[in-house]
Design a protein around this motif. Structure first.
Motif, PDB file in Angstrom:
ATOM      1  N   THR A  31      38.685  37.260  43.760  1.00 10.09           N
ATOM      2  CA  THR A  31      37.331  37.750  43.556  1.00 10.09           C
ATOM      3  C   THR A  31      36.491  36.638  42.956  1.00 10.09           C
ATOM      4  O   THR A  31      36.914  35.975  42.016  1.00 10.09           O
ATOM      5  CB  THR A  31      37.343  38.963  42.612  1.00 10.09           C
ATOM      6  OG1 THR A  31      38.143  39.999  43.180  1.00 10.09           O
ATOM      7  CG2 THR A  31      35.936  39.476  42.352  1.00 10.09           C
ATOM      8  N   GLY A  72      32.358  35.575  41.741  1.00 12.02           N
ATOM      9  CA  GLY A  72      31.015  36.076  41.496  1.00 12.02           C
ATOM     10  C   GLY A  72      30.662  36.054  40.024  1.00 12.02           C
ATOM     11  O   GLY A  72      31.353  35.442  39.199  1.00 12.02           O
ATOM     12  N   ARG A 101      28.349  44.144  43.394  1.00 15.12           N
ATOM     13  CA  ARG A 101      28.961  44.240  44.712  1.00 15.12           C
ATOM     14  C   ARG A 101      29.800  45.494  44.832  1.00 15.12           C
ATOM     15  O   ARG A 101      30.113  46.146  43.849  1.00 15.12           O
ATOM     16  CB  ARG A 101      29.868  43.015  44.944  1.00 15.12           C
ATOM     17  CG  ARG A 101      29.334  42.159  46.054  1.00 15.12           C
ATOM     18  CD  ARG A 101      30.116  40.955  46.426  1.00 15.12           C
ATOM     19  NE  ARG A 101      31.420  40.773  45.898  1.00 15.12           N
ATOM     20  CZ  ARG A 101      31.833  39.632  45.356  1.00 15.12           C
ATOM     21  NH1 ARG A 101      30.977  38.640  45.190  1.00 15.12           N
ATOM     22  NH2 ARG A 101      33.057  39.480  44.954  1.00 15.12           N
ATOM     23  N   SER A 131      35.436  44.896  45.900  1.00 14.22           N
ATOM     24  CA  SER A 131      35.480  43.534  45.376  1.00 14.22           C
ATOM     25  C   SER A 131      35.805  43.526  43.900  1.00 14.22           C
ATOM     26  O   SER A 131      36.474  42.636  43.399  1.00 14.22           O
ATOM     27  CB  SER A 131      34.148  42.824  45.618  1.00 14.22           C
ATOM     28  OG  SER A 131      33.129  43.396  44.833  1.00 14.22           O
ATOM     29  N   SER A 146      38.679  41.848  47.806  1.00 17.30           N
ATOM     30  CA  SER A 146      37.788  41.144  48.717  1.00 17.30           C
ATOM     31  C   SER A 146      37.988  39.650  48.607  1.00 17.30           C
ATOM     32  O   SER A 146      38.351  39.136  47.565  1.00 17.30           O
ATOM     33  CB  SER A 146      36.328  41.498  48.389  1.00 17.30           C
ATOM     34  OG  SER A 146      35.450  40.666  49.107  1.00 17.30           O
ATOM     35  N   SER A 197      26.903  36.842  43.564  1.00 16.76           N
ATOM     36  CA  SER A 197      26.938  38.300  43.474  1.00 16.76           C
ATOM     37  C   SER A 197      27.533  38.733  42.140  1.00 16.76           C
ATOM     38  O   SER A 197      28.452  38.109  41.626  1.00 16.76           O
ATOM     39  CB  SER A 197      27.779  38.886  44.612  1.00 16.76           C
ATOM     40  OG  SER A 197      27.226  38.540  45.862  1.00 16.76           O
ATOM     41  N   VAL A 208      29.913  41.013  40.096  1.00 13.36           N
ATOM     42  CA  VAL A 208      31.136  41.750  40.447  1.00 13.36           C
ATOM     43  C   VAL A 208      31.623  42.648  39.314  1.00 13.36           C
ATOM     44  O   VAL A 208      32.492  43.503  39.540  1.00 13.36           O
ATOM     45  CB  VAL A 208      32.271  40.782  40.847  1.00 13.36           C
ATOM     46  CG1 VAL A 208      31.885  39.993  42.081  1.00 13.36           C
ATOM     47  CG2 VAL A 208      32.657  39.860  39.703  1.00 13.36           C
ATOM     48  N   CYS A 224      32.623  49.668  38.309  1.00  9.19           N
ATOM     49  CA  CYS A 224      32.082  48.322  38.118  1.00  9.19           C
ATOM     50  C   CYS A 224      32.127  47.878  36.662  1.00  9.19           C
ATOM     51  O   CYS A 224      31.863  46.720  36.350  1.00  9.19           O
ATOM     52  CB  CYS A 224      30.654  48.238  38.634  1.00  9.19           C
ATOM     53  SG  CYS A 224      29.455  49.090  37.576  1.00  9.19           S
TER      54      CYS A 224
END
Length: 698
Positions: free
Chosen positions: A434, A436, A459, A463, A468, A475, A477, A496
């Motif tokens: 991952t 980000g 995202r 992810s 991902s 992005s 994450v 998240c």
């Protein structure tokens, strides 16, 4: 029997510790120890130190208690090779987990002691340490008696500091000296900025008094602690002797110090007196103090006479007609015999048993004290005085050699496995990581409206769960929030969010941490950030992330934590990110933006600066003598975190970090909502908006 462990910054201090009655001493070689500015011990001095300790029956522990880079790891192992070749040490005190794993692999029978710098505070650490070959844990100085007793009963040897300097930062978590002055406490070069004045009514709001637990000896003996440790490898031999001698007396007599003994300890060295605040749980302003001119005057007025400690020996002398004179020296069940000249017939005055005994009992510069001397003497014999002296010296020298060799044999050379010095971890063959931005709100939670906006930029859930292979660094994450301050409602999908555990968890804290984790899980949160591997048993069922407090400084430490199932690891702010280019098994996280936490304190520092308003969030600023402003936020249990005066910013260095890091953390402390939005936007564009900032990792 409870061990008394004394410090030795050099050979003279080591002798002073042994003469004063220490059961064990700890000292550093010239490298990889947390007192780089102490005299320490060179190769020849190490050989002499080990031999001296063996003759006296005193254990020798060597400190390798700094973080070690990949490049330094072979050198550290070579140092241990040389230590073992000298017949020592009895144990190694280690901070770096990667070094500890390499040592246990190479020397499986060599005892390892987990340094207080490893920052273990509870019984949860015991299974983790035992699996990695540790036989003892050095307890954090900020532990209370009830927590000390719990760890002491958990099945691992325990070592507790009972006297000497205290760091205001929780053990193993200080980055202040490294980040503001380039002198790392974790690398043995702390500049002690906590002892410097600040711009405040209390000019020294970070300077703690020295620790003294001499009034608590009975409780300590009942606690089950294995070893009582005196701090002071930077102190003089006189300090070491005086303090060790008093604690030796207290332990032997199993009693608390009397007022005159406390006064003597204070005169030897103190900072406005002593504190036992952590041990008793009376944490507050009374714990703080500085070294005053009156303190210094008391020390100058004190005279400390170091008296040599002697090993008791019994002698048996035989002087008979027609046979070489023989002298047998015995101590602790070990004997050595020396033979001399054949006595001749006396011409004038023959030898007398009383005169021979008196001469044999002169032990001179040897480490021995003659307790008894039996004499078997024939009639009418003569032996020159110089030959009598030579016989005595030979016997005592032979006994010293026998004691040294016998105890070296008892120690036994550690088993050296046929394992080469470790290289860095093999390069990963997978890019399934991952990548980000991570948004972290340290010790506070933003209002719901800001969280809702930020949540919309995260995202997809897959992810966040690490499923991902998206490689875009721009992005978001994950959003990290403090476990102890999680709101009842979190906007959007809870997948998240990541709950950040408190930096320190004592046994007395565990019930509340379990409750908070259960509540987080009930809200749908599936990620937790771990400050310590000891907390793993509390976090079953969560996706695990390792915080910067794990001190991941080399690739071997990275591999050890990755093998525990952590999906990401926050690299030490003191490390170079390029050192982790080839690691595998977990995503690499770095501080991309934010004021790095430089201290975590058990006591509320804000109480030294202003009236503390816990209900209003207990926020404040520490201003040092240069005018630099260090924000302070309240942590779990009214502890504090002090943050760097200047934020780190690497937005414009993302291209340099793309092969060395996967997760780029923006750590927010006192930023307004509009600043948060602006910084996230700048991070995505790779633009540094700051005029005052610092760098790390590159």
């Amino acid at each position: 029997m409870t061990e008394l462990l004394a410090p030795a910054g050099g050979p003279e201090a080591l002798r002073s510790a042994v003469y004063a009655g220490a059961d064990a001493v700890y000292f550093g070689a010239q490298g990889f120890n947390a007192r780089a500015e102490a005299g320490n011990f060179g190769p020849d001095e190490l050989a002499e130190a080990f031999s001296f300790c063996r003759i006296y029956g005193v254990k020798a522990y060597v400190t390798l208690n700094t973080l070690v880079s990949d490049r330094e790891l072979p050198e550290a192992l070579s140092l241990v090779d040389s230590l073992c070749a000298l017949g020592g040490p009895d144990a190694l005190i280690v901070q770096d987990l990667g070094l500890a794993d390499a040592l246990h692999e190479r020397y499986p029978s060599l005892p390892l002691h987990a340094s207080t710098q490893m920052s273990f505070h509870s019984t949860l650490a015991v299974p983790f340490l035992r699996r990695r070959g540790f036989t003892r844990v050095v307890l954090a100085r900020e532990m209370r008696l009830q927590d000390i007793e719990a760890v002491a009963a958990a099945g691992l040897e325990t070592e507790l500091f009972v006297h000497g300097a205290l760091c205001v930062c929780q053990s193993g978590g200080c980055l202040m000296s490294a980040l503001i002055g380039g002198r790392s406490g974790n690398r043995g070069a702390c500049a002690q900025p906590c002892r410097l004045p600040c711009r405040a009514a209390n000019a020294y709001p970070l300077s703690l008094k020295d620790l003294c637990l001499a009034s608590h000896i009975p409780a300590l003996l009942q606690s089950g602690v294995t070893s009582l440790k005196i701090e002071g490898r930077m102190k003089s031999p006189e300090y070491v002797y005086a303090v060790t001698k008093i604690y030796r007396r207290l332990l032997d007599e199993r009693r608390a110090a009397l007022p005159d003994e406390l006064n003597e300890l204070s005169a030897v060295f103190s900072r406005s007196g002593f504190t036992d605040g952590y041990f008793t749980g009376r944490v507050g302003k009374s714990m703080f103090g500085v070294r005053t001119e009156a303190d210094k005057a008391r020390t100058r007025a004190l005279s400390v006479r170091i008296e040599k400690r002697r090993i008791p020996v019994s002698l048996a002398l035989t002087v008979t007609d027609g046979a070489p004179a023989a002298l047998t020296a015995t101590s602790g069940g070990i004997s050595a015999t020396a033979t001399g000249d054949v006595p001749s017939p006396a011409v004038a005055r023959p030898l007398e048993a009383s005169a021979l005994r008196a001469r044999m009992e002169k032990s001179g510069s040897t480490p021995f004290r003659i307790e008894s001397c039996s004499v078997t003497l024939g009639e009418g014999l003569f032996l020159p005085i110089d030959r009598q002296n030579a016989l005595r010296n030979d016997a005592l020298g032979a006994l010293a050699h026998r004691l040294d060799e016998q105890r070296k044999a008892d120690y036994g050379p550690p088993c050296i496995e046929n394992i080469p010095h470790p290289e860095s971890v093999p390069k990963s063959t997978s890019d399934e990581r991952t990548r980000g931005l991570v948004l972290r709100f340290d010790n506070h939670v933003p209002d719901e409206s800001l969280l809702r906006i930020l949540r919309s930029s995260v995202r997809g859930e897959s992810s966040v769960r690490g499923e991902s292979s998206v490689r875009g660094e721009s992005s978001v994450v994950r959003i990290d929030l403090p476990l102890h301050a999680l709101p009842d409602r979190l906007p959007g999908d809870p997948a998240c969010y990541c709950a950040v555990l408190p930096r320190v968890v004592f046994d007395s804290d565990i019930p509340d941490i379990r409750r908070l984790l259960q509540a987080a899980k009930a809200r749908g949160i599936t990620h937790v950030m771990l400050p310590s591997a000891a907390l793993l048993p509390l976090c079953e069922g969560f996706t695990l992330h390792g915080d910067y407090t794990l001190n991941v400084y080399n690739s071997r430490t990275f591999a050890a934590f990755a093998a525990l199932g952590l999906s990401s690891l926050f690299l030490s702010p003191e490390a170079k990110a390029a050192a982790f280019r080839s690691v595998q098994g977990a995503a690499r996280e770095v501080l991309f933006y934010g004021r790095a936490p430089v201290m975590h304190t058990e006591v509320c520092i804000l109480q030294n600066l202003q009236p503390c308003n816990a209900s209003a969030g207990c926020r404040g600023v520490l201003t040092d003598r240069t005018g630099a402003r260090f924000p302070i936020l309240r942590e779990f249990r009214h502890r504090n975190t002090i943050y760097n005066a200047v934020p780190t910013c690497l937005f414009d260095k993302q291209s340099r970090l793309k092969d060395d890091a996967d997760l780029f953390c923006l750590l927010f402390t006192d930023e307004r909502a509009d600043e948060v939005h602006r910084l996230i936007d700048c991070a995505k564009r790779g633009e540094n908006p700051l005029t005052a900032f610092t760098r790390m990792y590159i």
